[in-house]
Design a protein around this motif. Structure first.
Motif, PDB file in Angstrom:
ATOM      1  N   PHE A 605      26.377 -49.027 -11.689  1.00 44.83           N
ATOM      2  CA  PHE A 605      27.598 -48.412 -10.855  1.00 44.83           C
ATOM      3  C   PHE A 605      27.646 -49.292  -9.782  1.00 44.83           C
ATOM      4  CE2 PHE A 605      29.023 -45.826  -7.233  1.00 44.83           C
ATOM      5  CZ  PHE A 605      30.298 -45.724  -7.637  1.00 44.83           C
ATOM      6  N   ASP A 606      26.274 -49.503  -9.158  1.00 49.23           N
ATOM      7  CA  ASP A 606      26.426 -50.233  -7.716  1.00 49.23           C
ATOM      8  C   ASP A 606      26.846 -51.691  -8.189  1.00 49.23           C
ATOM      9  OD1 ASP A 606      25.668 -48.175  -6.314  1.00 49.23           O
ATOM     10  OD2 ASP A 606      23.527 -48.741  -6.524  1.00 49.23           O
ATOM     11  N   TYR A 607      26.423 -52.206  -9.211  1.00 45.82           N
ATOM     12  CA  TYR A 607      27.029 -53.644  -9.717  1.00 45.82           C
ATOM     13  C   TYR A 607      28.430 -53.662  -9.682  1.00 45.82           C
ATOM     14  CZ  TYR A 607      27.593 -57.745 -12.322  1.00 45.82           C
ATOM     15  OH  TYR A 607      27.810 -59.150 -12.651  1.00 45.82           O
ATOM     16  N   GLN A 608      29.221 -52.735 -10.129  1.00 45.24           N
ATOM     17  CA  GLN A 608      30.432 -52.778 -10.219  1.00 45.24           C
ATOM     18  C   GLN A 608      31.089 -52.634  -9.034  1.00 45.24           C
ATOM     19  OE1 GLN A 608      32.273 -53.539 -12.966  1.00 45.24           O
ATOM     20  NE2 GLN A 608      30.432 -53.877 -14.032  1.00 45.24           N
ATOM     21  N   GLN A 609      30.609 -51.738  -8.020  1.00 42.45           N
ATOM     22  CA  GLN A 609      30.991 -51.750  -6.607  1.00 42.45           C
ATOM     23  C   GLN A 609      30.635 -53.023  -5.871  1.00 42.45           C
ATOM     24  OE1 GLN A 609      32.483 -48.958  -5.449  1.00 42.45           O
ATOM     25  NE2 GLN A 609      32.561 -48.561  -7.646  1.00 42.45           N
ATOM     26  N   TYR A 610      29.782 -53.629  -6.147  1.00 33.02           N
ATOM     27  CA  TYR A 610      29.374 -54.860  -5.551  1.00 33.02           C
ATOM     28  C   TYR A 610      30.299 -55.928  -5.920  1.00 33.02           C
ATOM     29  CZ  TYR A 610      27.110 -59.180  -4.083  1.00 33.02           C
ATOM     30  OH  TYR A 610      26.644 -60.281  -3.405  1.00 33.02           O
ATOM     31  N   LEU A 611      30.865 -55.984  -7.262  1.00 30.61           N
ATOM     32  CA  LEU A 611      31.885 -56.906  -7.642  1.00 30.61           C
ATOM     33  C   LEU A 611      33.292 -56.766  -7.107  1.00 30.61           C
ATOM     34  CD1 LEU A 611      31.223 -57.329 -11.627  1.00 30.61           C
ATOM     35  CD2 LEU A 611      30.641 -58.943  -9.666  1.00 30.61           C
ATOM     36  N   LYS A 612      33.515 -55.541  -7.006  1.00 23.96           N
ATOM     37  CA  LYS A 612      34.780 -55.096  -6.257  1.00 23.96           C
ATOM     38  C   LYS A 612      34.637 -55.579  -5.050  1.00 23.96           C
ATOM     39  CE  LYS A 612      35.985 -50.909  -8.685  1.00 23.96           C
ATOM     40  NZ  LYS A 612      36.237 -49.300  -8.712  1.00 23.96           N
ATOM     41  N   PHE A 613      33.674 -55.467  -4.106  1.00 22.56           N
ATOM     42  CA  PHE A 613      33.595 -55.930  -2.647  1.00 22.56           C
ATOM     43  C   PHE A 613      33.787 -57.660  -2.857  1.00 22.56           C
ATOM     44  CE2 PHE A 613      30.272 -58.473   0.262  1.00 22.56           C
ATOM     45  CZ  PHE A 613      31.212 -58.289   1.037  1.00 22.56           C
ATOM     46  N   LEU A 614      33.321 -58.334  -3.708  1.00 22.55           N
ATOM     47  CA  LEU A 614      33.751 -59.811  -3.757  1.00 22.55           C
ATOM     48  C   LEU A 614      34.949 -60.102  -4.099  1.00 22.55           C
ATOM     49  CD1 LEU A 614      30.036 -60.801  -5.453  1.00 22.55           C
ATOM     50  CD2 LEU A 614      30.615 -60.902  -3.127  1.00 22.55           C
ATOM     51  N   LYS A 615      35.104 -59.316  -4.984  1.00 21.79           N
ATOM     52  CA  LYS A 615      36.775 -59.415  -5.485  1.00 21.79           C
ATOM     53  C   LYS A 615      37.720 -59.159  -4.320  1.00 21.79           C
ATOM     54  CE  LYS A 615      35.911 -59.170 -10.352  1.00 21.79           C
ATOM     55  NZ  LYS A 615      35.982 -58.063 -11.484  1.00 21.79           N
ATOM     56  N   LEU A 616      37.502 -58.357  -3.552  1.00 22.70           N
ATOM     57  CA  LEU A 616      38.270 -58.011  -2.000  1.00 22.70           C
ATOM     58  C   LEU A 616      38.373 -59.390  -1.332  1.00 22.70           C
ATOM     59  CD1 LEU A 616      39.564 -55.968  -0.186  1.00 22.70           C
ATOM     60  CD2 LEU A 616      37.333 -55.638   0.543  1.00 22.70           C
ATOM     61  N   VAL A 617      37.030 -60.018  -1.114  1.00 28.60           N
ATOM     62  CA  VAL A 617      37.103 -60.990  -0.067  1.00 28.60           C
ATOM     63  C   VAL A 617      37.734 -62.130  -1.033  1.00 28.60           C
ATOM     64  CG1 VAL A 617      35.370 -62.668   0.806  1.00 28.60           C
ATOM     65  CG2 VAL A 617      34.954 -60.351   0.846  1.00 28.60           C
ATOM     66  N   LEU A 618      37.786 -62.352  -2.278  1.00 23.34           N
ATOM     67  CA  LEU A 618      38.439 -63.323  -2.987  1.00 23.34           C
ATOM     68  C   LEU A 618      39.900 -63.298  -2.949  1.00 23.34           C
ATOM     69  CD1 LEU A 618      38.606 -65.901  -5.021  1.00 23.34           C
ATOM     70  CD2 LEU A 618      38.234 -64.295  -6.892  1.00 23.34           C
ATOM     71  N   GLN A 619      40.400 -61.939  -2.975  1.00 22.72           N
ATOM     72  CA  GLN A 619      41.782 -61.647  -2.807  1.00 22.72           C
ATOM     73  C   GLN A 619      42.282 -61.936  -1.530  1.00 22.72           C
ATOM     74  OE1 GLN A 619      43.852 -60.150  -5.354  1.00 22.72           O
ATOM     75  NE2 GLN A 619      45.242 -61.227  -3.975  1.00 22.72           N
ATOM     76  N   PHE A 620      41.473 -61.976  -0.637  1.00 26.64           N
ATOM     77  CA  PHE A 620      41.828 -61.921   1.019  1.00 26.64           C
ATOM     78  C   PHE A 620      42.058 -63.717   1.051  1.00 26.64           C
ATOM     79  CE2 PHE A 620      39.784 -63.522   4.785  1.00 26.64           C
ATOM     80  CZ  PHE A 620      41.140 -63.170   5.678  1.00 26.64           C
TER      81      PHE A 620
END
Length: 663
Positions: A605-620
């Motif tokens: 679960f934490d791994y998926q949340q972490y990937l979401k964070f990185l993808k947020l920065v990537l989208q930015f």
């Protein structure tokens, strides 16, 4: 007796029988005119009649086919030996043109005249790689994505359309199938000694290549198509490939080391001596082609000792695994036991990292793949690359020398090689590439300080932009919160994200060693995203530099229209916060990089949340690329977008999702 002396073959008994004996069981002479017409054309119908098929499923019966083709190969070999080079060239040179390396095939003919076993093996390796490349070009007449593996290429419908299935079955008897002679693989993986490769099979492949050229000409005339050759791959970035110093004296010492090193099987000694001779003669491709299989064999020898599996030294049956570089460099064996090879290498990381860099990593030179699949112009193979392979081989020879190893290691020309080997770090692993990306991006951003800009008093509305100032303040606050995770010598009470301090910080972090061996899947997945973020940041920086320089020139020449002047003003305001926000992102992803192996400790679960964070920065960063492009120039939107993402970064930081916080 040492193992390297006692081994008489690296071919398993069934494979040895197939290659060395099966094709010699029929001794009746075969008339060359049965398969060669008076005008020099290959009689394919007669050749294909020698391929036998299983009654059960109609597939090729390789054993019967090899036995049947044996006398045919002998007849072709004798025919070639009866020709002068001039006669051979007149009769066959035209039919080799389709390979795009006709001269190479003519040189293979020269080798067959003298039957020097090492040269025959080398000629066969070069012939098969060039033939594979040419067949790939033919495949692309009909297909789109050329198969990477030779066996898949030869089994393709596309080549069967051009040449006929029966013709492709003849080729598969010799190369591309583990059930046939499989000449390419047993040579390129270091299993066959020079004396174990019958010259008549090399002659037959030369003959068949000419026959393929004749069939192809007919097909091209019928279809009115043209064969287009893919361009050769060229090595670039030699500074990154420069690991070991070059010194001609090392070659003479290497010749002594080869005779003493337990890394070398005595039956393979001719390959080593021929490789060193080729390097001296500036035949750099030949040198590397001869050395790579022997490096694989030497490591396989160590691998079988370390893991107590002497049977794995031999090439296995088609249904079983045989040991290649990929498995020897893996963390675990196929039975999930830990690979013990690193324990007997004095510098396990160095040896593995060098081999991964030069042979396997997608962004490295991939020397073996390039050579064995015919992707490189052999005549233009660079000395710089060959020097690295030869020098690396010498360090392994020295490390496993049986006599007076210390004297060799301390020799004035060998010691620099050993020193370089001991401190080698990967240059082409995604971790190493990300470090390089980050530093190059930082250099690009640093150039903003030198960009020509209009004095603030000359640009109405430029001074005192509160939104930009507020964003810079937010960035500074976030960086201040990162202070506990920064190296001690990079703590600062001054502006922590100014260009000079950020550059020093990133250099310090990128100099930290991060393990590159055996990277698990989560690490590689995260690296992909981090590298995408870094690449987007660099793209934004380059776009800002280009737009700023262009607008300044237009301002100076007074060619800006009113709307363009306002847009220029907004751009200059945006630069005030864009530079620090890009530096912040670089610091964030680099801090994550140095702690990247901790990602494996996260639960799903934490791994998926972490990937979401990185993808947020990537989208930015992807949106920044769009907004700062010359076509869009959306500087107000850039400010709004940055504000939103900074708020989200602060929230995520409070949730302690990042790897630096986990550390």
């Amino acid at each position: 007796m040492a193992l390297s002396d006692s081994v008489t073959t690296c071919l398993s008994p069934p494979v040895h029988y197939v290659i060395c004996k099966l094709g010699f069981e029929k001794t009746d002479p075969y008339d060359i005119h049965n398969i060669l017409s008076e005008n020099g054309e290959v009689c394919w119908q007669t050749v294909t009649e020698h391929v036998c098929y299983l009654e059960s499923d109609g597939s090729v019966d390789y054993i019967k086919s090899i036995r049947s083709l044996g006398p045919v190969c002998e007849s072709v070999h004798l025919h070639f030996k009866s020709l002068t080079k001039e006669q051979f060239a007149v009769q066959y040179a035209l039919w080799f043109r389709w390979t795009n390396c006709a001269e190479l095939f003519l040189k293979v003919f020269d080798v067959l005249q003298y039957t020097q076993t090492t040269e025959v093996a080398l000629g066969l390796m070069k012939l098969t790689s060039c033939l594979e490349r040419a067949l790939g070009d033919v495949y692309l007449l009909i297909g789109k994505d050329c198969p990477f593996l030779l066996r898949d290429l030869l089994a393709s419908e596309q080549l069967a359309v051009v040449f006929g299935q029966a013709v492709m079955n003849v080729l598969r008897v010799f190369i591309g199938s583990p059930y046939g002679l499989n000449l390419r693989n047993v040579l390129w993986h270091g299993f066959a000694s020079p004396q174990e490769i019958p010259a008549k099979y090399c002659a037959m492949l030369l003959f068949l290549t000419a026959g393929l050229g004749q069939l192809l000409e007919t097909y091209l005339l019928q279809t009115k198509c043209s064969l287009i050759h893919r361009p050769y791959v060229t090595f670039t970035g030699f500074e990154e490939l420069d690991v070991f110093p070059g010194n001609h004296e090392t070659l003479s010492i290497a010749e002594e080391l080869v005779k003493q090193s337990s890394f070398v099987l005595k039956l393979m000694l001719p390959y080593w001596m021929a490789a060193l001779t080729a390097f001296k003669q500036s035949r750099y491709a030949d040198s590397v082609i001869l050395l790579l299989p022997q490096l694989e064999l030497g490591l396989r020898l160590l691998f079988t000792r370390a893991n107590k599996c002497p049977n794995r030294l031999l090439t296995a049956e088609p249904s079983a695994l045989y040991t290649t570089f990929d498995e020897m460099l893996a963390k675990h064996l196929d039975d999930e036991h830990v690979n013990q090879l690193p324990t007997i290498l004095e510098e396990p990381a160095m040896a593995s990292e060098f081999l991964w860099d030069f042979l396997n990593h997608q962004e490295g030179p991939r020397v073996r793949d390039r050579l064995s699949h015919g992707e490189i112009n052999l005549e233009a193979f660079p000395r710089e690359v060959a020097n690295q392979i030869v020098a690396f081989a010498i360090t392994l020879l020295c490390r496993f020398s049986e006599e007076d190893t210390f004297a060799f290691k301390e020799h004035v020309v060998i010691k620099p090689l050993m020193d370089c080997a001991s401190c080698y770090r990967s240059r082409f692993h995604p971790i190493s590439r990300l470090k390089k990306q980050v530093l190059e991006c930082m250099k690009s951003i640093h150039l903003w300080l030198e960009l020509p800009t209009v004095p603030e008093e000359n640009m109405k509305g430029l001074e005192g932009n509160t939104e930009a100032s507020y964003l810079v303040l937010m960035i500074s606050e976030i960086v201040s919160e990162l202070q506990p995770y920064l190296p001690l010598n990079c703590h600062s009470s001054a502006d922590p994200i100014n260009s000079v301090l950020a550059e020093r910080l990133l250099t310090e972090l990128c100099n930290r060693h991060v393990c590159t061996l055996y990277s698990p899947k989560p690490v590689l997945e995260v690296l992909v995203i981090l590298r995408q973020i870094s690449a987007k940041c660099h793209q934004v920086s380059q776009q800002v530099i280009g737009s700023t320089e262009l607008r300044y020139r237009q301002w100076v020449s007074k060619t800006l229209r009113s709307r363009q002047r306002h847009n220029y003003q907004r751009m200059l305001n945006s630069i005030k916060f864009l530079s620090p926000v890009l530096r912040l992102i670089l610091v964030l992803i680099t801090l994550e990089l140095v702690n990247i192996h901790l990602v494996c400790k996260k639960n799903p679960f934490d791994y998926q949340q972490y990937l979401k964070f990185l993808k947020l920065v990537l989208q930015f960063t992807e949106n920044l690329v769009t907004y700062t492009s010359p076509e869009k120039n959306k500087w107000d939107e850039t400010m709004e977008l940055t504000n939103k993402v900074l708020v989200k970064i602060r929230r995520i930081s409070e949730r302690k999702l990042t790897l630096m916080q986990l550390a």
